[in-house]
Scaffold this active site. Structure first.
Site, PDB file in Angstrom:
ATOM      1  N   SER A 123     -28.416  13.361 -23.440  1.00 32.60           N
ATOM      2  CA  SER A 123     -28.809  13.799 -22.097  1.00 32.60           C
ATOM      3  C   SER A 123     -29.619  12.752 -21.340  1.00 32.60           C
ATOM      4  O   SER A 123     -29.670  12.777 -20.109  1.00 32.60           O
ATOM      5  CB  SER A 123     -29.611  15.108 -22.188  1.00 32.60           C
ATOM      6  OG  SER A 123     -30.739  14.954 -23.030  1.00 32.60           O
ATOM      7  N   ASP A 366     -40.937  19.192 -19.820  1.00 30.48           N
ATOM      8  CA  ASP A 366     -39.954  18.150 -20.116  1.00 30.48           C
ATOM      9  C   ASP A 366     -40.610  16.793 -19.904  1.00 30.48           C
ATOM     10  O   ASP A 366     -40.737  16.319 -18.772  1.00 30.48           O
ATOM     11  CB  ASP A 366     -38.737  18.291 -19.206  1.00 30.48           C
ATOM     12  CG  ASP A 366     -37.648  17.260 -19.524  1.00 30.48           C
ATOM     13  OD1 ASP A 366     -37.883  16.410 -20.412  1.00 30.48           O
ATOM     14  OD2 ASP A 366     -36.576  17.308 -18.889  1.00 30.48           O
ATOM     15  N   HIS A 369     -37.000  13.496 -20.281  1.00 31.21           N
ATOM     16  CA  HIS A 369     -36.123  13.034 -19.215  1.00 31.21           C
ATOM     17  C   HIS A 369     -36.947  12.535 -18.030  1.00 31.21           C
ATOM     18  O   HIS A 369     -38.180  12.539 -18.080  1.00 31.21           O
ATOM     19  CB  HIS A 369     -35.180  14.170 -18.797  1.00 31.21           C
ATOM     20  CG  HIS A 369     -34.349  14.679 -19.918  1.00 31.21           C
ATOM     21  ND1 HIS A 369     -34.709  15.779 -20.674  1.00 31.21           N
ATOM     22  CD2 HIS A 369     -33.177  14.229 -20.438  1.00 31.21           C
ATOM     23  CE1 HIS A 369     -33.796  15.992 -21.608  1.00 31.21           C
ATOM     24  NE2 HIS A 369     -32.856  15.062 -21.495  1.00 31.21           N
TER      25      HIS A 369
END
Length: 392
Positions: A123, A366, A369
Protein backbone atom coordinates in the site's frame (compact mmCIF):
# COMPACT_ATOMS: atom_id res chain seq x y z
CA UNK A 1 60.05 40.35 -28.90
CA UNK A 2 57.05 38.79 -30.65
CA UNK A 3 54.65 36.77 -28.51
CA UNK A 4 54.05 33.22 -29.61
CA UNK A 5 50.43 32.39 -30.34
CA UNK A 6 49.20 29.33 -28.47
CA UNK A 7 48.75 26.40 -30.87
CA UNK A 8 45.37 25.71 -29.20
CA UNK A 9 43.98 29.23 -29.72
CA UNK A 10 42.96 28.97 -33.40
CA UNK A 11 41.10 25.63 -33.08
CA UNK A 12 39.32 26.95 -29.97
CA UNK A 13 38.18 30.08 -31.83
CA UNK A 14 36.90 27.99 -34.74
CA UNK A 15 34.95 25.64 -32.45
CA UNK A 16 33.47 28.54 -30.47
CA UNK A 17 32.42 30.34 -33.67
CA UNK A 18 30.73 27.22 -35.04
CA UNK A 19 28.96 26.63 -31.72
CA UNK A 20 27.58 30.19 -31.61
CA UNK A 21 26.54 30.08 -35.29
CA UNK A 22 24.75 26.77 -34.75
CA UNK A 23 22.64 28.08 -31.88
CA UNK A 24 21.91 31.48 -33.44
CA UNK A 25 20.83 29.93 -36.72
CA UNK A 26 18.65 27.26 -35.17
CA UNK A 27 15.10 27.42 -36.62
CA UNK A 28 13.61 26.33 -33.29
CA UNK A 29 14.24 28.77 -30.42
CA UNK A 30 12.97 26.22 -27.90
CA UNK A 31 15.75 23.87 -28.99
CA UNK A 32 18.33 26.20 -27.47
CA UNK A 33 16.64 26.50 -24.09
CA UNK A 34 15.81 22.79 -23.96
CA UNK A 35 19.41 21.78 -24.70
CA UNK A 36 20.85 24.26 -22.22
CA UNK A 37 18.32 23.11 -19.61
CA UNK A 38 19.26 19.46 -20.16
CA UNK A 39 22.97 20.30 -20.01
CA UNK A 40 22.47 22.13 -16.70
CA UNK A 41 20.39 19.26 -15.30
CA UNK A 42 22.96 16.57 -16.07
CA UNK A 43 25.83 18.76 -14.91
CA UNK A 44 24.09 19.21 -11.56
CA UNK A 45 22.62 15.73 -10.96
CA UNK A 46 24.79 13.18 -12.76
CA UNK A 47 27.31 12.71 -9.94
CA UNK A 48 25.10 13.90 -7.08
CA UNK A 49 23.90 11.72 -4.21
CA UNK A 50 20.24 12.76 -4.17
CA UNK A 51 19.61 10.89 -0.92
CA UNK A 52 22.06 12.98 1.13
CA UNK A 53 20.51 16.33 1.92
CA UNK A 54 18.02 18.23 4.04
CA UNK A 55 14.54 19.74 3.91
CA UNK A 56 14.56 23.47 3.27
CA UNK A 57 11.65 25.96 3.38
CA UNK A 58 9.83 26.42 0.08
CA UNK A 59 6.77 28.65 0.16
CA UNK A 60 5.67 27.47 -3.29
CA UNK A 61 3.98 24.59 -1.52
CA UNK A 62 2.46 21.66 -3.36
CA UNK A 63 2.00 21.41 -7.12
CA UNK A 64 -1.58 20.19 -6.63
CA UNK A 65 -4.32 20.27 -4.02
CA UNK A 66 -6.90 17.79 -2.83
CA UNK A 67 -9.37 19.78 -4.98
CA UNK A 68 -7.30 19.72 -8.19
CA UNK A 69 -6.52 15.98 -7.95
CA UNK A 70 -9.72 13.89 -8.09
CA UNK A 71 -7.91 10.53 -7.77
CA UNK A 72 -6.66 10.94 -4.17
CA UNK A 73 -7.91 8.00 -2.06
CA UNK A 74 -10.03 9.23 0.84
CA UNK A 75 -7.63 7.67 3.36
CA UNK A 76 -4.77 9.87 2.05
CA UNK A 77 -6.90 13.00 1.60
CA UNK A 78 -5.82 14.44 4.94
CA UNK A 79 -7.33 17.88 4.34
CA UNK A 80 -10.59 16.28 3.26
CA UNK A 81 -10.56 14.29 6.50
CA UNK A 82 -10.13 17.38 8.68
CA UNK A 83 -6.42 18.19 8.89
CA UNK A 84 -6.04 21.96 9.25
CA UNK A 85 -2.30 22.72 9.37
CA UNK A 86 -0.61 23.25 5.99
CA UNK A 87 2.94 24.28 6.86
CA UNK A 88 4.15 20.71 6.29
CA UNK A 89 3.70 21.36 2.55
CA UNK A 90 6.16 24.26 2.53
CA UNK A 91 9.36 22.22 2.40
CA UNK A 92 11.41 20.70 -0.42
CA UNK A 93 14.29 18.23 -0.44
CA UNK A 94 17.67 19.80 -1.18
CA UNK A 95 20.59 17.41 -1.84
CA UNK A 96 23.92 18.58 -0.40
CA UNK A 97 25.85 18.90 -3.66
CA UNK A 98 23.20 19.71 -6.28
CA UNK A 99 19.68 20.99 -6.75
CA UNK A 100 16.76 18.60 -7.28
CA UNK A 101 14.23 20.05 -9.72
CA UNK A 102 10.55 20.01 -8.90
CA UNK A 103 8.52 17.46 -10.81
CA UNK A 104 7.67 18.52 -14.35
CA UNK A 105 4.80 16.49 -15.87
CA UNK A 106 5.66 17.63 -19.41
CA UNK A 107 9.20 16.25 -19.13
CA UNK A 108 7.86 13.05 -17.58
CA UNK A 109 5.40 12.48 -20.42
CA UNK A 110 8.14 13.09 -23.00
CA UNK A 111 10.02 10.10 -21.56
CA UNK A 112 7.08 7.72 -21.05
CA UNK A 113 5.08 8.25 -24.24
CA UNK A 114 3.89 4.91 -25.64
CA UNK A 115 5.20 3.10 -22.56
CA UNK A 116 3.99 1.36 -19.40
CA UNK A 117 5.09 1.89 -15.81
CA UNK A 118 4.25 -0.46 -12.94
CA UNK A 119 4.43 0.16 -9.22
CA UNK A 120 5.08 -3.25 -7.68
CA UNK A 121 4.55 -3.57 -3.94
CA UNK A 122 2.22 -2.93 -1.03
CA UNK A 123 0.00 0.00 0.00
CA UNK A 124 2.96 2.37 0.38
CA UNK A 125 3.85 1.62 -3.25
CA UNK A 126 0.24 2.54 -4.03
CA UNK A 127 0.75 5.75 -2.03
CA UNK A 128 3.70 6.58 -4.30
CA UNK A 129 1.69 5.87 -7.45
CA UNK A 130 -1.22 8.00 -6.23
CA UNK A 131 1.19 10.90 -5.75
CA UNK A 132 2.42 10.46 -9.33
CA UNK A 133 -1.17 10.33 -10.60
CA UNK A 134 -1.89 13.67 -8.95
CA UNK A 135 1.23 15.31 -10.37
CA UNK A 136 0.53 14.03 -13.88
CA UNK A 137 -3.17 14.93 -13.76
CA UNK A 138 -2.22 18.60 -13.67
CA UNK A 139 -1.11 18.10 -17.29
CA UNK A 140 -3.47 15.37 -18.51
CA UNK A 141 -6.43 13.74 -16.79
CA UNK A 142 -6.06 9.94 -16.57
CA UNK A 143 -8.72 7.41 -17.47
CA UNK A 144 -9.37 4.58 -15.02
CA UNK A 145 -9.14 1.26 -16.89
CA UNK A 146 -9.24 -1.38 -14.15
CA UNK A 147 -9.74 -1.81 -10.41
CA UNK A 148 -10.02 -5.16 -8.67
CA UNK A 149 -12.55 -5.92 -5.95
CA UNK A 150 -10.08 -5.14 -3.13
CA UNK A 151 -8.71 -1.97 -4.81
CA UNK A 152 -5.21 -3.43 -4.75
CA UNK A 153 -4.51 -3.76 -8.48
CA UNK A 154 -5.21 -0.70 -10.61
CA UNK A 155 -4.66 0.48 -14.18
CA UNK A 156 -4.77 4.11 -15.37
CA UNK A 157 -4.32 5.33 -18.93
CA UNK A 158 -3.27 8.71 -20.33
CA UNK A 159 -4.60 8.69 -23.91
CA UNK A 160 -2.86 11.84 -25.18
CA UNK A 161 0.51 10.31 -24.35
CA UNK A 162 -0.43 6.64 -24.77
CA UNK A 163 1.00 6.02 -21.31
CA UNK A 164 -0.22 3.28 -18.95
CA UNK A 165 0.29 3.42 -15.19
CA UNK A 166 -0.46 0.31 -13.19
CA UNK A 167 -0.28 -0.92 -9.60
CA UNK A 168 0.60 -4.58 -9.06
CA UNK A 169 -0.05 -5.74 -5.52
CA UNK A 170 2.46 -7.86 -3.62
CA UNK A 171 3.37 -7.95 0.07
CA UNK A 172 6.66 -9.81 -0.14
CA UNK A 173 7.52 -10.32 -3.88
CA UNK A 174 7.35 -14.06 -3.16
CA UNK A 175 4.32 -16.18 -2.39
CA UNK A 176 2.98 -15.69 1.13
CA UNK A 177 0.14 -17.50 2.87
CA UNK A 178 -1.37 -16.32 6.12
CA UNK A 179 -1.91 -19.11 8.63
CA UNK A 180 -5.45 -19.97 9.65
CA UNK A 181 -5.77 -20.71 13.37
CA UNK A 182 -9.14 -21.82 14.78
CA UNK A 183 -10.81 -20.83 11.49
CA UNK A 184 -9.46 -17.30 11.86
CA UNK A 185 -6.71 -15.54 9.93
CA UNK A 186 -3.66 -14.86 12.07
CA UNK A 187 -0.83 -12.41 11.54
CA UNK A 188 1.59 -15.33 11.07
CA UNK A 189 2.60 -15.86 7.45
CA UNK A 190 4.49 -18.58 5.59
CA UNK A 191 6.82 -17.24 2.89
CA UNK A 192 7.83 -19.61 0.09
CA UNK A 193 11.19 -18.40 -1.18
CA UNK A 194 11.16 -20.74 -4.17
CA UNK A 195 7.75 -19.49 -5.38
CA UNK A 196 7.51 -16.01 -6.89
CA UNK A 197 4.28 -14.01 -6.49
CA UNK A 198 2.85 -14.37 -9.99
CA UNK A 199 0.51 -11.39 -9.59
CA UNK A 200 3.42 -9.13 -10.56
CA UNK A 201 5.88 -11.50 -12.19
CA UNK A 202 3.57 -12.54 -15.03
CA UNK A 203 3.23 -8.90 -16.12
CA UNK A 204 6.97 -8.25 -16.48
CA UNK A 205 7.30 -8.66 -20.27
CA UNK A 206 4.79 -5.83 -20.85
CA UNK A 207 6.49 -3.33 -18.49
CA UNK A 208 8.95 -0.61 -19.50
CA UNK A 209 9.52 0.90 -16.03
CA UNK A 210 9.21 -1.12 -12.80
CA UNK A 211 9.17 0.78 -9.48
CA UNK A 212 9.51 -1.80 -6.72
CA UNK A 213 9.15 -1.72 -2.93
CA UNK A 214 8.04 -3.99 -0.12
CA UNK A 215 8.62 -3.59 3.61
CA UNK A 216 5.86 -3.06 6.15
CA UNK A 217 4.35 -6.56 5.98
CA UNK A 218 7.63 -8.01 7.24
CA UNK A 219 7.00 -6.74 10.78
CA UNK A 220 5.06 -9.81 11.91
CA UNK A 221 5.79 -13.51 12.53
CA UNK A 222 7.12 -15.04 9.31
CA UNK A 223 8.25 -18.58 8.49
CA UNK A 224 10.62 -18.82 5.53
CA UNK A 225 10.32 -21.98 3.41
CA UNK A 226 12.79 -23.35 0.89
CA UNK A 227 11.48 -26.45 -0.80
CA UNK A 228 9.75 -28.59 1.83
CA UNK A 229 11.73 -27.16 4.73
CA UNK A 230 11.29 -24.20 7.05
CA UNK A 231 14.75 -22.69 7.06
CA UNK A 232 14.27 -19.68 9.33
CA UNK A 233 11.70 -17.41 10.92
CA UNK A 234 11.12 -13.79 11.94
CA UNK A 235 9.57 -12.77 15.30
CA UNK A 236 9.48 -16.37 16.51
CA UNK A 237 10.78 -18.34 19.44
CA UNK A 238 11.22 -21.95 18.41
CA UNK A 239 14.41 -23.81 19.40
CA UNK A 240 14.51 -25.95 16.24
CA UNK A 241 14.22 -23.05 13.76
CA UNK A 242 16.88 -20.40 13.10
CA UNK A 243 15.61 -16.96 14.01
CA UNK A 244 16.55 -14.10 11.65
CA UNK A 245 15.83 -10.38 11.74
CA UNK A 246 13.64 -8.36 9.37
CA UNK A 247 16.51 -6.93 7.24
CA UNK A 248 17.73 -10.42 6.30
CA UNK A 249 14.22 -11.57 5.33
CA UNK A 250 13.78 -8.45 3.19
CA UNK A 251 17.19 -8.98 1.59
CA UNK A 252 16.30 -12.57 0.65
CA UNK A 253 12.99 -11.67 -0.98
CA UNK A 254 14.46 -8.67 -2.81
CA UNK A 255 17.23 -10.89 -4.15
CA UNK A 256 14.64 -13.34 -5.46
CA UNK A 257 12.59 -10.55 -7.06
CA UNK A 258 15.60 -9.04 -8.82
CA UNK A 259 16.69 -12.47 -10.05
CA UNK A 260 13.20 -12.97 -11.48
CA UNK A 261 13.56 -9.82 -13.58
CA UNK A 262 17.17 -10.65 -14.50
CA UNK A 263 16.15 -14.09 -15.83
CA UNK A 264 13.14 -12.74 -17.73
CA UNK A 265 13.98 -13.30 -21.41
CA UNK A 266 11.66 -10.54 -22.63
CA UNK A 267 12.71 -7.93 -20.05
CA UNK A 268 16.13 -6.81 -21.25
CA UNK A 269 14.98 -3.23 -21.91
CA UNK A 270 13.08 -2.78 -18.65
CA UNK A 271 14.28 -0.02 -16.31
CA UNK A 272 13.96 -1.24 -12.72
CA UNK A 273 13.95 1.20 -9.81
CA UNK A 274 13.87 -0.11 -6.24
CA UNK A 275 12.64 2.31 -3.56
CA UNK A 276 14.22 1.95 -0.14
CA UNK A 277 12.41 1.69 3.18
CA UNK A 278 9.95 4.43 4.07
CA UNK A 279 9.83 4.64 7.90
CA UNK A 280 6.78 5.06 10.08
CA UNK A 281 6.73 7.61 12.90
CA UNK A 282 4.64 6.23 15.77
CA UNK A 283 5.25 8.00 19.06
CA UNK A 284 3.88 7.20 22.53
CA UNK A 285 3.02 3.67 21.45
CA UNK A 286 2.67 1.43 18.41
CA UNK A 287 -0.12 1.35 15.82
CA UNK A 288 -2.39 -0.71 18.11
CA UNK A 289 -1.38 0.73 21.51
CA UNK A 290 -2.29 4.38 21.01
CA UNK A 291 0.75 5.48 19.01
CA UNK A 292 0.38 8.79 17.22
CA UNK A 293 2.20 11.14 14.81
CA UNK A 294 1.01 14.65 15.60
CA UNK A 295 4.06 16.70 14.62
CA UNK A 296 3.63 19.60 12.20
CA UNK A 297 7.22 20.12 11.01
CA UNK A 298 10.23 18.06 9.90
CA UNK A 299 13.03 16.71 12.07
CA UNK A 300 16.54 18.05 11.71
CA UNK A 301 19.38 15.62 11.00
CA UNK A 302 20.35 15.69 14.68
CA UNK A 303 16.89 14.42 15.65
CA UNK A 304 16.98 11.18 13.65
CA UNK A 305 18.73 7.94 14.59
CA UNK A 306 21.10 6.91 11.80
CA UNK A 307 21.94 3.77 13.74
CA UNK A 308 18.38 2.50 14.13
CA UNK A 309 16.54 -0.37 12.46
CA UNK A 310 15.28 1.88 9.64
CA UNK A 311 18.84 2.49 8.51
CA UNK A 312 19.74 -1.17 8.93
CA UNK A 313 16.88 -2.13 6.60
CA UNK A 314 17.92 0.51 4.10
CA UNK A 315 21.51 -0.73 4.21
CA UNK A 316 20.43 -4.31 3.45
CA UNK A 317 18.35 -3.13 0.49
CA UNK A 318 21.08 -0.93 -0.98
CA UNK A 319 23.74 -3.63 -0.59
CA UNK A 320 21.55 -6.17 -2.37
CA UNK A 321 20.79 -3.76 -5.21
CA UNK A 322 24.48 -2.87 -5.66
CA UNK A 323 25.42 -6.56 -5.64
CA UNK A 324 22.83 -7.31 -8.33
CA UNK A 325 23.70 -4.25 -10.40
CA UNK A 326 27.11 -5.66 -11.37
CA UNK A 327 25.69 -8.63 -13.26
CA UNK A 328 22.79 -6.56 -14.62
CA UNK A 329 25.23 -4.11 -16.22
CA UNK A 330 27.17 -6.93 -17.85
CA UNK A 331 23.89 -7.98 -19.48
CA UNK A 332 23.03 -4.40 -20.48
CA UNK A 333 20.12 -4.16 -18.02
CA UNK A 334 19.36 -1.09 -15.92
CA UNK A 335 18.81 -1.07 -12.15
CA UNK A 336 18.60 2.00 -9.93
CA UNK A 337 18.07 2.76 -6.22
CA UNK A 338 15.46 5.34 -5.27
CA UNK A 339 16.89 6.02 -1.82
CA UNK A 340 14.28 7.93 0.21
CA UNK A 341 14.99 6.56 3.70
CA UNK A 342 17.05 9.45 5.05
CA UNK A 343 14.69 12.07 3.66
CA UNK A 344 11.58 10.40 5.05
CA UNK A 345 13.09 9.71 8.46
CA UNK A 346 13.00 13.50 8.83
CA UNK A 347 9.27 13.84 8.02
CA UNK A 348 7.15 12.75 11.00
CA UNK A 349 4.74 15.52 10.02
CA UNK A 350 3.69 14.00 6.69
CA UNK A 351 1.45 11.10 7.81
CA UNK A 352 -2.36 11.09 7.98
CA UNK A 353 -2.31 10.34 11.72
CA UNK A 354 -5.97 10.53 12.81
CA UNK A 355 -7.03 12.11 9.49
CA UNK A 356 -7.57 9.00 7.41
CA UNK A 357 -11.31 8.49 7.75
CA UNK A 358 -11.33 4.79 8.55
CA UNK A 359 -14.77 3.87 9.90
CA UNK A 360 -13.73 0.41 11.12
CA UNK A 361 -10.61 1.36 13.07
CA UNK A 362 -11.51 4.59 14.81
CA UNK A 363 -8.98 5.64 17.41
CA UNK A 364 -6.06 4.20 15.45
CA UNK A 365 -3.57 6.51 13.75
CA UNK A 366 -1.98 6.00 10.35
CA UNK A 367 1.69 6.87 10.81
CA UNK A 368 2.84 4.61 7.95
CA UNK A 369 1.33 6.12 4.81
CA UNK A 370 1.62 9.72 3.62
CA UNK A 371 -0.81 12.58 3.11
CA UNK A 372 -1.57 13.71 -0.44
CA UNK A 373 -0.32 16.27 -1.12
CA UNK A 374 2.68 15.88 1.17
CA UNK A 375 6.37 14.92 1.50
CA UNK A 376 5.78 11.74 -0.52
CA UNK A 377 5.58 13.92 -3.65
CA UNK A 378 9.36 14.36 -3.41
CA UNK A 379 9.73 10.68 -4.35
CA UNK A 380 8.61 11.63 -7.84
CA UNK A 381 11.20 14.41 -8.01
CA UNK A 382 13.75 11.60 -7.43
CA UNK A 383 11.99 9.34 -9.93
CA UNK A 384 11.98 11.90 -12.74
CA UNK A 385 15.64 12.74 -12.12
CA UNK A 386 16.57 9.08 -12.60
CA UNK A 387 14.39 8.70 -15.67
CA UNK A 388 15.91 11.77 -17.32
CA UNK A 389 19.38 10.34 -16.72
CA UNK A 390 18.40 7.00 -18.24
CA UNK A 391 16.73 8.72 -21.21
CA UNK A 392 19.95 10.67 -21.87
Amino acid sequence: MKRKVSPFLLPSLIISTCFIFFFLSSPNPNFISNKLSSFTFFKDVENCDLSNGKWIPDLKGSQYTNSSCPTIPSSKNCFGQGRLDKDFLNWRWKPETCDLSRFDPKKFFQIVQNKKMAFIGDSVARNHMDSLLCLLSQEEAPTEVYKDSEDRNRIWYFPQNNFTLTKLWTKFFVEGKERIINNTESSTTDLYLDKIDTNWARELPSIDFAVMSAAHWFFRPLYLHEGNNITSCVYCDEPTITRVEVPLAMRKTLQIALNQIFRCKKCKNIITIVRTFSPSHFENGTWNTGGNCNRTGPFTENEIDMGGFEWEIRRAQVEEIERAKKKWERKGMRLRTLDVTRAMMMRPDGHPGPFWGNQWMKGYNDCVHWCLPGPVDAWNDFLLAFMRQEAG
